[in-house]
Design a protein around this motif. Structure first.
Motif, PDB file in Angstrom:
ATOM      1  N   GLY A 107       0.820  -1.206   0.000  1.00 53.27           N
ATOM      2  CA  GLY A 107       0.000   0.000   0.000  1.00 53.27           C
ATOM      3  C   GLY A 107       0.858   1.261   0.000  1.00 53.27           C
ATOM      4  N   LEU A 108       1.956   1.230   0.749  1.00 57.57           N
ATOM      5  CA  LEU A 108       2.872   2.372   0.786  1.00 57.57           C
ATOM      6  C   LEU A 108       3.511   2.592  -0.588  1.00 57.57           C
ATOM      7  CD1 LEU A 108       4.640   4.551   2.044  1.00 57.57           C
ATOM      8  CD2 LEU A 108       6.176   2.745   2.852  1.00 57.57           C
ATOM      9  N   ILE A 109       3.966   1.515  -1.225  1.00 63.68           N
ATOM     10  CA  ILE A 109       4.574   1.641  -2.539  1.00 63.68           C
ATOM     11  C   ILE A 109       3.545   2.157  -3.551  1.00 63.68           C
ATOM     12  CG2 ILE A 109       5.833   0.446  -4.366  1.00 63.68           C
ATOM     13  CD1 ILE A 109       7.324   0.552  -1.737  1.00 63.68           C
ATOM     14  N   SER A 113       9.692  11.480  -3.917  1.00 63.53           N
ATOM     15  CA  SER A 113       8.384  11.994  -3.507  1.00 63.53           C
ATOM     16  C   SER A 113       8.434  13.499  -3.273  1.00 63.53           C
ATOM     17  CB  SER A 113       7.916  11.276  -2.239  1.00 63.53           C
ATOM     18  OG  SER A 113       7.642   9.918  -2.488  1.00 63.53           O
ATOM     19  N   VAL A 114       9.482  13.956  -2.605  1.00 65.21           N
ATOM     20  CA  VAL A 114       9.639  15.399  -2.385  1.00 65.21           C
ATOM     21  C   VAL A 114       9.865  16.111  -3.716  1.00 65.21           C
ATOM     22  CG1 VAL A 114      11.028  17.175  -1.247  1.00 65.21           C
ATOM     23  CG2 VAL A 114      10.543  15.030  -0.061  1.00 65.21           C
ATOM     24  N   SER A 119       3.574   9.942   1.210  1.00 62.76           N
ATOM     25  CA  SER A 119       4.541   8.869   0.981  1.00 62.76           C
ATOM     26  C   SER A 119       5.933   9.279   1.436  1.00 62.76           C
ATOM     27  CB  SER A 119       4.556   8.475  -0.495  1.00 62.76           C
ATOM     28  OG  SER A 119       5.065   9.510  -1.309  1.00 62.76           O
ATOM     29  N   ALA A 120       6.297  10.558   1.255  1.00 68.07           N
ATOM     30  CA  ALA A 120       7.615  11.020   1.699  1.00 68.07           C
ATOM     31  C   ALA A 120       7.762  10.874   3.210  1.00 68.07           C
ATOM     32  CB  ALA A 120       7.828  12.472   1.284  1.00 68.07           C
ATOM     33  N   VAL A 121       6.732  11.269   3.946  1.00 65.75           N
ATOM     34  CA  VAL A 121       6.784  11.164   5.409  1.00 65.75           C
ATOM     35  C   VAL A 121       6.911   9.711   5.848  1.00 65.75           C
ATOM     36  CG1 VAL A 121       5.470  11.515   7.536  1.00 65.75           C
ATOM     37  CG2 VAL A 121       5.527  13.317   5.799  1.00 65.75           C
ATOM     38  N   VAL A 152      10.127   7.810   7.711  1.00 65.06           N
ATOM     39  CA  VAL A 152       9.946   7.085   8.982  1.00 65.06           C
ATOM     40  C   VAL A 152      10.395   5.637   8.819  1.00 65.06           C
ATOM     41  CG1 VAL A 152       8.232   6.217  10.621  1.00 65.06           C
ATOM     42  CG2 VAL A 152       8.094   8.583   9.803  1.00 65.06           C
ATOM     43  N   LEU A 153      10.010   5.033   7.701  1.00 67.77           N
ATOM     44  CA  LEU A 153      10.381   3.638   7.455  1.00 67.77           C
ATOM     45  C   LEU A 153      11.898   3.493   7.317  1.00 67.77           C
ATOM     46  CD1 LEU A 153       9.266   0.828   7.049  1.00 67.77           C
ATOM     47  CD2 LEU A 153       8.965   1.325   4.622  1.00 67.77           C
TER      48      LEU A 153
END
Length: 491
Positions: free
Chosen positions: A62-64, A390-391, A416-418, A422-423
């Protein structure tokens, strides 16, 4: 070695050769479904003890997918190839772009080298089972590296067809196992155990998360082939979505099926004792001995497909750097007959083979040291690269007159960047877990990623001072750099 005459080379990749399915095949092959099924998923179960691994795969997928919203939007606007290097350069400037390119080359090369470790160990074992003399694991690894190079300098559409055939074979094998496990689980009710809330607290979520991230590496690479797609403004985004969707569903079903086939009370213990043999042992019990005989051979072909896919990725990043004269300009040449970036492919092959030889000479284990270390390094580097991309998407569209929705150009990339940052921090803090928790030198791969990133920034700074004509066109695809608002594309 003789160098081909200059008439054998040109500086532009062949145009409009690949369709959407071909790009999907190359991208999915990099993620290697059977390699994840036989190697990555059992390792995740064994290291984490988490029965809820299907949910982890679903969350990472989901993140990807969230990342791909902005990534796909930019792919419709930028079709010169170069992947995330070009995107970051156009959005955040040449300094960040070169740092991203260096990180991409390191990250994808590291992932490819990790596969050589897995392949060398498995091939050596299979040769011994055939009654052949026992070869050191480095021999089959180097032999395969040679064939990867041969394929890597062939036409991309031929490679895509080869990868499609290998991909179909491994998907059919995995599908047979999944269906057998779902139809006939080890115990009644086992199918629901992995989906229950308690499954998410049965082990280490962090360990499962770190290892799951590595399994998705390569799925974001479709933009590298935009210059070779028939309709890049549509193909790249669609291929990315299709690949992510297929891989996420596949990984989730694989983890779920393993729990169902082995039983929730024994899947962790069995993966710890059997390792890569876990899948083939369970498959043989359920589908017959043919699964255990054929499975390892298709597993080897799956790793070959992944090696070839990553080789094409790295070669194209090197090609982009050479095309824009950021590095040795010869990297920006390719064979005029096959259209392959032959110099980049050769450099990539020699570099990977050299690393493999160094680990063998140092008497380090092909899986516990070579594969695990380089896979962790690569995953961390690619997370950093994706966060920067993403940024870059947000900044790029701020300076464009566009019909792209706010969701695609700002909200999704920001989210997604945030999450990616974090990941990446979670992986960094728990890097000893990624390496199996058995080394005091866990800090070396993260430091190497940071060093290469900084080296890219320093090199870009040097180009700005001493070769401004090169610096000014970074991210342009080798053509004259287009201008933008003050501080945009020119800083």
């Amino acid at each position: 070695m003789s160098v081909p005459s200059s008439t054998s080379f040109s500086s532009d990749l062949p145009r409009r050769k690949l369709g959407g399915l071909a790009v999907v095949a190359v991208v999915v092959s990099a993620s290697a479904p059977l390699t994840v099924a036989a190697g990555g998923t059992p390792a995740a179960f064994a290291s984490s003890g988490l029965l809820g691994l299907p949910w982890v795969y679903l969350a990472v997928g989901g993140l990807i997918l969230l990342f791909s919203v902005g990534y796909g939007a930019m792919s419709r606007d930028v079709v010169t190839g170069g992947g995330m290097f070009t995107y970051v350069a156009l959005g955040l400037g040449p300094v960040a772009g070169v740092a991203a390119a260096f990180t991409a080359v390191l990250g994808y090369s590291a992932i490819q080298i990790s596969v050589y470790g897995f392949l060398g160990a498995m091939a050596s074992e299979q040769l011994a089972k055939l009654g052949l003399p026992e070869f050191p694991w480095v021999i089959p690894a180097l032999v395969v590296a040679f064939f990867v190079l041969i394929c890597g300098v062939s036409r991309i559409e031929i490679n895509a067809r080869l990868l499609s055939v290998l991909l179909i074979a491994e998907c059919l094998l995995v599908a047979a196992f999944v269906v057998s496990a779902m139809v006939n689980p080890a115990k009644p009710g086992t199918l629901l155990v992995a989906l229950s809330p308690s499954a998410m607290v049965s082990g280490s979520f962090t360990a499962a998360l770190c290892l799951s991230v590595a399994a998705y590496t390569g799925v974001e690479s479709a933009a590298l082939y935009s210059a070779e797609c028939r309709n890049p403004s549509r193909t790249v985004a669609r291929a990315t979505y299709a690949a992510i969707g297929a891989i996420t569903i596949g990984y989730t079903l694989i983890a779920w099926a393993m729990t169902a086939a082995a039983g929730a009370d024994s899947v962790v213990d069995q993966t710890r004792s059997l390792g890569a043999g876990f899948l083939f042992s369970l498959g043989s019990e359920r589908l017959g001995s043919w699964f255990g005989d054929v499975g390892p051979l298709i597993y080897l072909s799956s790793m070959f497909a992944a090696l070839l896919a990553f080789s094409t990725m790295v070669a194209r990043y090197l090609y982009a750097l050479g095309r824009e004269r950021v590095l040795w300009s010869a990297l920006g040449r390719q064979n005029s007959e096959t259209g392959a970036p032959v110099v980049g492919a050769f450099v990539q092959c020699v570099t990977s083979a050299s690393v493999v030889i160094v680990f063998w000479v140092a008497d380090l284990h092909p899986v516990q040291h070579l594969a695990v270390w380089t896979a962790g390094l690569g995953a961390l580097g690619i997370l950093l690269l994706m966060a920067m991309t993403s940024v870059a998407v947000i900044v790029y569209f701020r300076h464009q007159v566009t019909s792209v929705s706010v969701w695609a150009r700002t909200i999704a990339p920001a989210c997604s960047a945030v999450v990616l940052v974090v990941l990446a921090l979670i992986v960094l803090v728990n890097f000893d877990i990624v390496l199996g928790g058995h080394s005091d030198l866990w800090w070396i791969p993260p430091v190497l990623v940071f060093t290469v990133f900084v080296a890219g920034m320093v090199w870009a700074g040097w180009l700005k001072r001493h070769r401004p004509e090169v610096y000014d066109q970074i991210g342009s695809g080798g053509t004259s750099r287009r201008t933008g608002p003050a501080g945009f594309l020119t800083h």
